[in-house]
Design a protein around this motif. Structure first.
Motif, PDB file in Angstrom:
ATOM      1  N   VAL A 222       0.810  -1.218   0.000  1.00  0.00           N
ATOM      2  CA  VAL A 222       0.000   0.000   0.000  1.00  0.00           C
ATOM      3  C   VAL A 222       0.845   1.271   0.000  1.00  0.00           C
ATOM      4  CG1 VAL A 222      -1.841  -1.196   1.208  1.00  0.00           C
ATOM      5  CG2 VAL A 222      -0.156   0.097   2.532  1.00  0.00           C
ATOM      6  N   GLU A 223       2.128   1.177   0.362  1.00  0.00           N
ATOM      7  CA  GLU A 223       2.922   2.403   0.517  1.00  0.00           C
ATOM      8  C   GLU A 223       3.070   3.153  -0.792  1.00  0.00           C
ATOM      9  OE1 GLU A 223       7.131   3.765   2.623  1.00  0.00           O
ATOM     10  OE2 GLU A 223       6.828   1.684   2.007  1.00  0.00           O
ATOM     11  N   SER A 224       3.314   2.441  -1.887  1.00  0.00           N
ATOM     12  CA  SER A 224       3.500   3.103  -3.175  1.00  0.00           C
ATOM     13  C   SER A 224       2.201   3.656  -3.743  1.00  0.00           C
ATOM     14  CB  SER A 224       4.111   2.114  -4.179  1.00  0.00           C
ATOM     15  OG  SER A 224       3.260   0.991  -4.345  1.00  0.00           O
ATOM     16  N   ARG A 225       1.058   3.166  -3.271  1.00  0.00           N
ATOM     17  CA  ARG A 225      -0.232   3.630  -3.784  1.00  0.00           C
ATOM     18  C   ARG A 225      -0.758   4.845  -3.029  1.00  0.00           C
ATOM     19  NH1 ARG A 225       0.225  -1.726  -4.682  1.00  0.00           N
ATOM     20  NH2 ARG A 225      -0.686  -2.575  -6.602  1.00  0.00           N
ATOM     21  N   PHE A 226      -0.211   5.110  -1.856  1.00  0.00           N
ATOM     22  CA  PHE A 226      -0.593   6.305  -1.113  1.00  0.00           C
ATOM     23  C   PHE A 226       0.208   7.499  -1.633  1.00  0.00           C
ATOM     24  CE2 PHE A 226      -2.256   3.590   2.375  1.00  0.00           C
ATOM     25  CZ  PHE A 226      -3.470   4.229   2.544  1.00  0.00           C
ATOM     26  N   SER A 227      -0.457   8.647  -1.688  1.00  0.00           N
ATOM     27  CA  SER A 227       0.213   9.909  -2.013  1.00  0.00           C
ATOM     28  C   SER A 227      -0.287  10.956  -1.027  1.00  0.00           C
ATOM     29  CB  SER A 227      -0.081  10.347  -3.454  1.00  0.00           C
ATOM     30  OG  SER A 227      -1.465  10.531  -3.653  1.00  0.00           O
ATOM     31  N   VAL A 228       0.679  11.591  -0.349  1.00  0.00           N
ATOM     32  CA  VAL A 228       0.368  12.591   0.664  1.00  0.00           C
ATOM     33  C   VAL A 228       1.097  13.868   0.277  1.00  0.00           C
ATOM     34  CG1 VAL A 228       0.430  13.166   3.111  1.00  0.00           C
ATOM     35  CG2 VAL A 228       0.216  10.774   2.399  1.00  0.00           C
ATOM     36  N   ALA A 229       0.341  14.966   0.150  1.00  0.00           N
ATOM     37  CA  ALA A 229       0.940  16.240  -0.263  1.00  0.00           C
ATOM     38  C   ALA A 229       0.092  17.376   0.282  1.00  0.00           C
ATOM     39  CB  ALA A 229       1.050  16.331  -1.784  1.00  0.00           C
ATOM     40  N   SER A 230       0.751  18.526   0.458  1.00  0.00           N
ATOM     41  CA  SER A 230       0.040  19.719   0.913  1.00  0.00           C
ATOM     42  C   SER A 230      -0.642  20.382  -0.267  1.00  0.00           C
ATOM     43  CB  SER A 230       1.010  20.701   1.574  1.00  0.00           C
ATOM     44  OG  SER A 230       2.047  21.047   0.672  1.00  0.00           O
ATOM     45  N   ALA A 231      -1.756  21.033  -0.003  1.00  0.00           N
ATOM     46  CA  ALA A 231      -2.532  21.702  -1.046  1.00  0.00           C
ATOM     47  C   ALA A 231      -2.018  23.127  -1.208  1.00  0.00           C
ATOM     48  CB  ALA A 231      -4.015  21.707  -0.690  1.00  0.00           C
ATOM     49  N   GLY A 232      -1.075  23.313  -2.133  1.00  0.00           N
ATOM     50  CA  GLY A 232      -0.539  24.640  -2.389  1.00  0.00           C
ATOM     51  C   GLY A 232       0.205  25.176  -1.184  1.00  0.00           C
ATOM     52  N   ARG A 233      -0.061  26.447  -0.860  1.00  0.00           N
ATOM     53  CA  ARG A 233       0.585  27.101   0.265  1.00  0.00           C
ATOM     54  C   ARG A 233      -0.306  27.103   1.504  1.00  0.00           C
ATOM     55  NH1 ARG A 233       2.696  32.851  -1.577  1.00  0.00           N
ATOM     56  NH2 ARG A 233       3.593  32.705   0.506  1.00  0.00           N
ATOM     57  N   SER A 234      -1.387  26.338   1.473  1.00  0.00           N
ATOM     58  CA  SER A 234      -2.305  26.283   2.609  1.00  0.00           C
ATOM     59  C   SER A 234      -1.802  25.284   3.640  1.00  0.00           C
ATOM     60  CB  SER A 234      -3.703  25.899   2.131  1.00  0.00           C
ATOM     61  OG  SER A 234      -3.706  24.574   1.627  1.00  0.00           O
ATOM     62  N   ARG A 235      -2.580  25.117   4.733  1.00  0.00           N
ATOM     63  CA  ARG A 235      -2.265  24.156   5.781  1.00  0.00           C
ATOM     64  C   ARG A 235      -3.091  22.884   5.626  1.00  0.00           C
ATOM     65  NH1 ARG A 235      -4.186  26.082  10.245  1.00  0.00           N
ATOM     66  NH2 ARG A 235      -5.082  28.010   9.488  1.00  0.00           N
ATOM     67  N   VAL A 236      -3.630  22.694   4.433  1.00  0.00           N
ATOM     68  CA  VAL A 236      -4.447  21.509   4.154  1.00  0.00           C
ATOM     69  C   VAL A 236      -3.554  20.432   3.546  1.00  0.00           C
ATOM     70  CG1 VAL A 236      -6.395  20.603   2.838  1.00  0.00           C
ATOM     71  CG2 VAL A 236      -6.532  22.874   3.860  1.00  0.00           C
TER      72      VAL A 236
END
Length: 754
Positions: free
Chosen positions: A135-149
């Protein structure tokens, strides 16, 4: 007309023509690439993307805003830390126990295995390492632009699996944040309650110690102060009153004693007695009666005797009363003196007791101060412990859920329109590349170069193709025409196009020194100007440049002429290569064995002294000023066949010297040369300046965007009396130069020309 736009248009049309000639290759390659794109669109597995969002670094309820917290909000380092926490294997291990996650991952694995056993997929339920790898390669975690989301996404071939895994990791992360915050507060709260318990015990012991010390030392307190202090104060007040009473009694006693000695009874202390006052009143009355009776009666009269006896009795009683008052004053004085002595003894005793009590009170105050500090600390810790306990009970964490992942309805990959657009773009690129490559290879295989002998006339040389023409002159003859008043020149045999009915005699290539610099320097060399001496040295070593000079010599007819010829080299603007062309042509002819004289007439920019390393000379300006022959001003160079007549200098104003002379008159008497080359700009007023010259060469740079200045210079040369006018294009690219029409000479012949 602008040269750059026309050149780009012709280049584009030429490329389209080459593609059209190889349209079969273009169609095959483009169709194959597009077919591969369509096949990939159909065969590639469809993947769905589900995304959940959380927002981090929100202020927690009940927590006080601090500078550290304000700095934390929106900190990129904190955002990156949260991203690493979400991607950590610790959280991935926790989501395996979430409801439905293990079954969803197994179903996803079995769907991806079209062939083979599914035992490896079933092992994902128990093997945590295999589960994380899956599952590790299928997850993608990133911030939405310059926000705190932060967006947490999962890709899968099954939309419900993508939704389940994305929501599972999101919920696990939120719960982990809440648990971590609650645990930290619980630990802090437990420590604070333990500290409070110890402080409470210490306070109780301190209070007991203070009370015991007070009892031992007798440090009981009165209404306003300790008992010893209040007692000392009271004794002091009594002593003051006793001393005042004693002083008053002493004063009365002294007064009474002094009055007794004098006899009168008019002392204030005596007069204050009521008895004394009554006796004195009686004595006055009796004395008045005695005096009244003595005037009437004799001394032996019984009434007189009775009044006399009564008067003596009253006086006796008055003396006795005065003595009684004196005795009473003495007693009062003695009593007050005894009281003062007693109070003084008590004062000394009270002072000793108060001094001892002061030291004890200082010790008590120190103990009380320490106790008060502990009480304040106890109150602050109790308040903080209560706040932490409240926060722990209502804590929801600094991370808040924005939205859970929805069930994806459209595939994330491949998307039809972008995929087909990319396929069509690649098909077009590969098709064009294949067509151009096929055309280039076909031209090399079918049309080999035809050798040309030195004796072959220029008419037998086939004109170059459109893509081999110089950059400055394609189709310019159709758009720019000479004025009707200009005399048409005789037809020339040049293989190059013409401008304003004037032939382009040669195209001199741009010179670059690639052997003296790095690869990057060689690339940038084309954008840096070179000094004329260096250009001449490079020109003598450049085979392409020498081919262009042979073309120019051939077009000028210098090899077929047996008489001396005068050639004027000019240009529309400074920097077009006029001086370089004149010097290079002179060195080329001198290297071929021709006697050459170079005359410098550029008054504004004299450069021959530096280029040829000439000694100081008055030049032809000095010769005209002094009246000496011009032949005496000619200077030899390192090459025996090349001489120079520099412009020199004059003491008077130069002004428009070219408007006052003609080249025919200036060069008269300079015989014995096969060619006289004059480097000069054109005057503005003299109409016979070029009379008697054989050729006027107009130098034009290939990168000039406007051709109008060149046309104006050509027409001006004709108006000034030039017999033949030609154009030399300078600083052209090598790929645009026309093929050579004369045989090359050994390079060693030019060793002395630079």
């Amino acid at each position: 007309m602008r040269q750059a736009g026309l050149t780009e248009a012709l280049s584009g049309l030429d490329a389209l023509g080459r593609i059209w000639r190889r349209r079969g290759v273009f169609a095959i390659v483009a169709g194959a690439v597009l077919a591969l794109a369509v096949a990939a669109l159909v065969l590639l597995p469809v993947r769905y993307l589900a995304t959940a969002s959380v927002i981090i670094a929100e202020q927690e309820p009940g927590a006080n805003t601090s500078a550290a917290w304000a700095q934390k909000v929106g900190d990129p380092a904190d955002m990156e830390s949260q991203l690493l926490v979400i991607r950590s294997p610790r959280l991935l291990r926790q989501i395996i126990s979430s409801p439905g996650v293990a079954g969803a991952v197994v179903s996803e694995c079995e769907r991806g295995r079209l062939l083979g056993s599914t035992d490896a997929c079933q092992r994902l339920k128990t093997d945590v390492g295999a589960f994380i790898d899956h599952v590790e390669s299928r997850f993608s975690v990133a911030s939405a632009g310059r926000s705190r989301v932060i967006n947490i996404s999962y890709q899968s071939g099954l939309p419900d699996v993508a939704q389940t895994l994305a929501n599972a990791l999101t919920q696990t992360f939120l719960e982990d944040q809440r648990t971590e915050g609650a645990n930290s507060r619980e630990v802090a709260s437990s420590w604070l309650w333990q500290e409070l318990k110890q402080l409470d015990q210490q306070l109780r012991e301190a209070d007991d110690k203070i009370q015991k010390f007070r009892r031992t030392k007798g440090l009981m307190r009165g209404a306003n102060a300790p008992i010893s202090s209040e007692r000392l104060t009271s004794i002091g007040q009594q002593l003051s009153q006793a001393e005042a009473a004693r002083a008053e009694a002493a004063a009365r006693l002294q007064e009474i004693k002094s009055e007794q000695e004098r006899g009168p009874t008019d002392a204030p202390s005596v007069l204050q007695s009521r008895t004394i006052a009554d006796l004195k009143q009686q004595l006055t009355t009796v004395s008045a009666q005695l005096a009244s009776a003595a005037g009437v009666l004799g001394p032996k009269h019984p009434s007189i005797l009775a009044l006399t006896r009564e008067q003596a009795s009253i006086q006796q009683r008055l003396v006795e009363e005065m003595q009684s008052i004196a005795a009473s004053a003495q007693k009062a004085f003695d009593a007050n003196t005894a009281l003062v002595n007693s109070l003084k003894k008590q004062m000394e005793t009270a002072k000793a007791e108060a001094g001892s009590a002061t030291l004890d009170e200082a010790s008590i105050e120190s103990m009380v101060r320490d106790t008060e500090i502990k009480r304040q600390q106890y109150a602050e810790l109790y308040k903080k412990a209560s706040e932490l306990e409240t926060e722990r009970r209502v804590l929801r964490g600094s991370t808040r859920l924005v939205s859970l992942a929805e069930l994806p309805s459209k595939p994330f990959f491949p998307k039809k329109i972008p995929f087909l657009a990319a396929g069509m773009t690649l098909a077009l690129i590969f098709g064009v590349g294949a067509a151009l490559l096929a055309d280039q290879l076909g031209a090399r295989l079918i049309s080999p170069p035809v050798p040309v002998t030195p004796e072959a006339p220029a008419q037998q040389v086939e004109a170059p193709a459109a893509d081999e023409a110089p950059a400055i002159v394609p189709e310019l003859a159709e758009s720019v025409t000479a004025p009707e008043t200009a005399t048409p020149p005789p037809e020339r045999s040049s293989h190059l196009p013409s401008v304003a009915d004037v032939s382009i005699l040669a195209c001199l290539p741009r010179l670059k020194s690639l052997r003296e610099m790095s690869a990057l320097g060689a690339i940038l060399q084309g954008h840096q100007p070179l000094a004329i001496p260096r250009v001449l040295r490079l020109a003598s070593e450049d085979t392409d440049f020498q081919h262009a000079l042979r073309d120019l010599v051939h077009e000028l007819g210098l090899k077929r002429s047996a008489r001396s010829q005068r050639i004027v080299v000019t240009s529309p603007d400074a920097g077009d290569g006029k001086t370089t062309t004149a010097c290079a042509l002179a060195e080329h002819l001198a290297a071929a064995g021709r006697r050459v004289l170079v005359v410098e007439c550029d008054v504004s920019h004299p450069a021959f002294a530096e280029i040829m390393a000439l000694p100081a000379s008055p030049g032809w300006l000095g010769a005209l000023e002094r009246g000496t022959p011009l032949r005496d001003m000619i200077l030899p160079t390192a090459h025996p066949s090349l001489d120079v007549l520099p412009i020199g200098a004059t003491t008077g104003p130069v002004g428009d010297i070219l408007d006052a002379i003609s080249l025919d008159g200036l060069l008269a008497g300079l015989d014995g040369y096969d060619a006289v080359i004059v480097d000069t700009p054109l005057p503005s007023q003299r109409n016979d300046f070029l009379a008697g010259t054989d050729w006027a060469i107009v130098c034009v740079r290939s990168d000039r965007s406007l051709i109008e200045p060149a046309v104006v210079t050509v027409n001006r040369s004709r108006a000034l009396g030039a017999r033949d006018v030609g154009i030399v294009v300078t600083m052209t690219d090598v790929e645009h130069r026309s093929p050579p029409v004369v045989q090359t000479a050994p390079v060693a012949a030019y060793a002395g020309a630079g």
